[in-house]
Motif scaffolding. Structure first.
Motif, PDB file in Angstrom:
ATOM      1  N   THR A 166       0.829  -1.203   0.000  1.00  0.00           N
ATOM      2  CA  THR A 166       0.000   0.000   0.000  1.00  0.00           C
ATOM      3  C   THR A 166       0.866   1.257   0.000  1.00  0.00           C
ATOM      4  O   THR A 166       1.845   1.347   0.741  1.00  0.00           O
ATOM      5  CB  THR A 166      -0.923   0.009   1.229  1.00  0.00           C
ATOM      6  N   ALA A 195      -0.065  11.242  -6.238  1.00  0.00           N
ATOM      7  CA  ALA A 195      -1.030  10.738  -7.226  1.00  0.00           C
ATOM      8  C   ALA A 195      -2.424  11.311  -7.019  1.00  0.00           C
ATOM      9  O   ALA A 195      -3.412  10.721  -7.443  1.00  0.00           O
ATOM     10  CB  ALA A 195      -1.088   9.213  -7.208  1.00  0.00           C
ATOM     11  N   ALA A 203      -5.098   8.697  -8.417  1.00  0.00           N
ATOM     12  CA  ALA A 203      -4.548   7.642  -9.272  1.00  0.00           C
ATOM     13  C   ALA A 203      -5.425   7.374 -10.492  1.00  0.00           C
ATOM     14  O   ALA A 203      -5.602   6.228 -10.906  1.00  0.00           O
ATOM     15  CB  ALA A 203      -4.344   6.357  -8.468  1.00  0.00           C
ATOM     16  N   ASN A 257      -4.487   6.168   1.949  1.00  0.00           N
ATOM     17  CA  ASN A 257      -3.911   5.158   1.063  1.00  0.00           C
ATOM     18  C   ASN A 257      -4.380   5.469  -0.354  1.00  0.00           C
ATOM     19  O   ASN A 257      -5.587   5.539  -0.612  1.00  0.00           O
ATOM     20  CB  ASN A 257      -4.367   3.756   1.462  1.00  0.00           C
ATOM     21  N   VAL A 258      -3.435   5.668  -1.267  1.00  0.00           N
ATOM     22  CA  VAL A 258      -3.802   6.104  -2.615  1.00  0.00           C
ATOM     23  C   VAL A 258      -3.770   4.982  -3.641  1.00  0.00           C
ATOM     24  O   VAL A 258      -4.418   5.076  -4.688  1.00  0.00           O
ATOM     25  CB  VAL A 258      -2.889   7.266  -3.073  1.00  0.00           C
ATOM     26  N   THR A 259      -3.039   3.915  -3.383  1.00  0.00           N
ATOM     27  CA  THR A 259      -2.996   2.810  -4.345  1.00  0.00           C
ATOM     28  C   THR A 259      -2.553   1.534  -3.643  1.00  0.00           C
ATOM     29  O   THR A 259      -1.937   1.572  -2.569  1.00  0.00           O
ATOM     30  CB  THR A 259      -2.030   3.125  -5.509  1.00  0.00           C
ATOM     31  N   ASN A 260      -2.895   0.402  -4.248  1.00  0.00           N
ATOM     32  CA  ASN A 260      -2.556  -0.928  -3.714  1.00  0.00           C
ATOM     33  C   ASN A 260      -3.128  -1.148  -2.316  1.00  0.00           C
ATOM     34  O   ASN A 260      -2.503  -1.791  -1.472  1.00  0.00           O
ATOM     35  CB  ASN A 260      -1.038  -1.136  -3.686  1.00  0.00           C
ATOM     36  N   GLN A 261      -4.343  -0.634  -2.074  1.00  0.00           N
ATOM     37  CA  GLN A 261      -4.957  -0.854  -0.770  1.00  0.00           C
ATOM     38  C   GLN A 261      -5.293  -2.330  -0.585  1.00  0.00           C
ATOM     39  O   GLN A 261      -5.611  -3.037  -1.539  1.00  0.00           O
ATOM     40  CB  GLN A 261      -6.244  -0.023  -0.622  1.00  0.00           C
ATOM     41  N   THR A 269     -12.412   2.219  -5.739  1.00  0.00           N
ATOM     42  CA  THR A 269     -11.201   2.276  -6.557  1.00  0.00           C
ATOM     43  C   THR A 269     -10.355   3.507  -6.287  1.00  0.00           C
ATOM     44  O   THR A 269      -9.236   3.605  -6.783  1.00  0.00           O
ATOM     45  CB  THR A 269     -11.577   2.253  -8.047  1.00  0.00           C
ATOM     46  N   ALA A 271      -9.095   6.679  -3.325  1.00  0.00           N
ATOM     47  CA  ALA A 271      -8.296   6.688  -2.104  1.00  0.00           C
ATOM     48  C   ALA A 271      -9.102   6.179  -0.920  1.00  0.00           C
ATOM     49  O   ALA A 271     -10.335   6.222  -0.910  1.00  0.00           O
ATOM     50  CB  ALA A 271      -7.795   8.103  -1.816  1.00  0.00           C
TER      51      ALA A 271
END
Length: 390
Positions: A166, A195, A203, A257-261, A269, A271
């Motif tokens: 994450t 992002a 993102a 958390n902005v990506t790969n949560q 999809t 944050a």
């Protein structure tokens, strides 16, 4: 006839189309009734229990690690104690066959870790920071010695988070206080994350795909997800916020958390924004604040300074147009501390925050009005040279 064979009668009333009522009786075995009641109870416990666990996990952190001896062999049965430095509350567990320990549902804050095992010197690891939604891994290598001996391991600096992939940022209360924030709402800091666009999209995802969580509960607008399509936003620039306002003075920790949560927390999809409110401690603390932004402290515009104010007859009342009178006033008070040493069977802490906002607004409206000749009934038309002729 045994107790399980005793019949139980249940009656049901139905209204037919002729407005007449009739009673229908059915015999249900007592054992089946008990089984249905037990099944219903289990389902209710699973439903409400899962909701409580979910709410706790999204507002707390986890502390784990492994206890070893000087030869790197695992130590089984070591007593590990986690102490909250703010309240003095403790949690205790025992290492398993792999020498590992685990504390779940740990409130964000600073904790001291203490490890004891007969034949080894007591080991203390102070000031371990626990953040919301993350796993704090603290491995301890104990040294052989008497139980009366104590060894303090200095806390190491921030290390790379390797528990998952994450990408995000966690801000504590001190950082939230010091960062510039025009609206003084924590959600405004979303746009400072990597992002993230100025309008709150993260993102590449649409901005209404962001998820806001406050103390583990859903704080996302179910209508548009942004709080700025149908309603006014709490953010200074009309950015994306949650439903409940989150003043800086009321939030202990803010995580994005902005990506790969991970799938255990995120539900969209965009944050994932997790916020935890402040809590009371062993000492009383509070704050009184006010933020004021008004037109009486601002300079007039160039256009207003060069545009005279006229009455309905065209007479000049002032050589310039004054700045529209408006202001934004945000004020509040917060405080927290212990309620009593034995209230509700143990130590109880309280924290409260009140915030009010006053923002009357007005603006200058410009409209075209008839000239003096037109009001006198004279209509002018442009000729071939562009000159108006009556």
């Amino acid at each position: 006839m045994t107790g399980q064979d005793l019949p139980s009668q249940a009656s049901f009333l139905f209204d037919n189309k002729c407005d007449r009522s009739r009673s229908i009786s059915r015999n249900l075995p007592t054992g089946r009734v008990v089984a249905i009641a037990q099944l219903s109870t289990i389902l209710l416990l699973m439903l409400f229990g899962s909701v409580a666990i979910l709410a706790q996990s999204t507002a707390t952190g986890t502390v784990s690690g492994q206890i070893t001896d000087p030869t790197s062999a695992v130590i089984v049965g070591a007593t590990v104690t986690l102490t909250d430095t703010a309240t003095g509350g403790t949690q205790t567990t025992i290492t398993n066959d792999n020498g590992r320990y685990l504390f779940v549902n740990v409130k964000p804050g600073v904790y001291d870790l203490n490890v004891r095992r007969p034949g080894f010197a007591e080991t203390k690891v102070p000031e371990q920071k626990v953040t919301v939604g993350t796993v704090t891994n603290v491995n301890v290598a104990m040294k052989v010695g008497e139980a009366t001996q104590s060894i303090t391991v200095e806390a190491s600096g921030a290390t790379l988070q390797t528990m998952n992939a994450t990408v995000g940022t966690t801000l504590g209360f001190q950082s939230l206080q010091e960062l510039p924030n025009l609206s003084r709402d924590v959600s405004s800091l979303l746009t400072l994350q990597p992002a993230t666009a100025a309008n709150g999209s993260v993102a590449g995802a649409v901005r209404d795909q962001n998820t806001f969580q406050l103390d583990g509960g859903n704080n996302t607008n179910d209508m548009d997800g942004t709080m700025n399509t149908y309603t006014g936003s709490y953010a200074a620039t009309g950015g994306v916020t949650g439903v409940m306002p989150t003043p800086v003075e009321s939030i202990e920790e803010f995580k994005v958390n902005v990506t790969n949560q991970t799938a255990d927390f995120n539900g969209s999809t965009g944050a994932q924004i997790q916020m935890v409110t402040r809590r009371g401690g062993n000492t009383w603390h509070g704050a009184l604040y006010e933020y004021y932004l008004g037109s009486n402290f601002g300079a007039n515009t160039w256009v207003n300074n060069h545009t005279p104010t006229r009455d309905s007859r065209g007479n000049i009342l002032s050589p310039k147009t004054p700045l529209p009178s408006n202001h934004y006033n945000r004020f509040g008070v917060s405080g927290g501390g212990p309620v009593g040493p034995s209230f509700w069977g143990g130590k109880t802490y309280i924290f409260a925050n009140y915030e009010g906002r006053r923002y009357p607004q007005n603006t200058t409206v410009e409209k075209r009005v008839p000239s003096a000749l037109l009001r006198a009934g004279v209509v002018q038309v442009q000729d071939a040279n562009g000159t108006f002729q009556p």
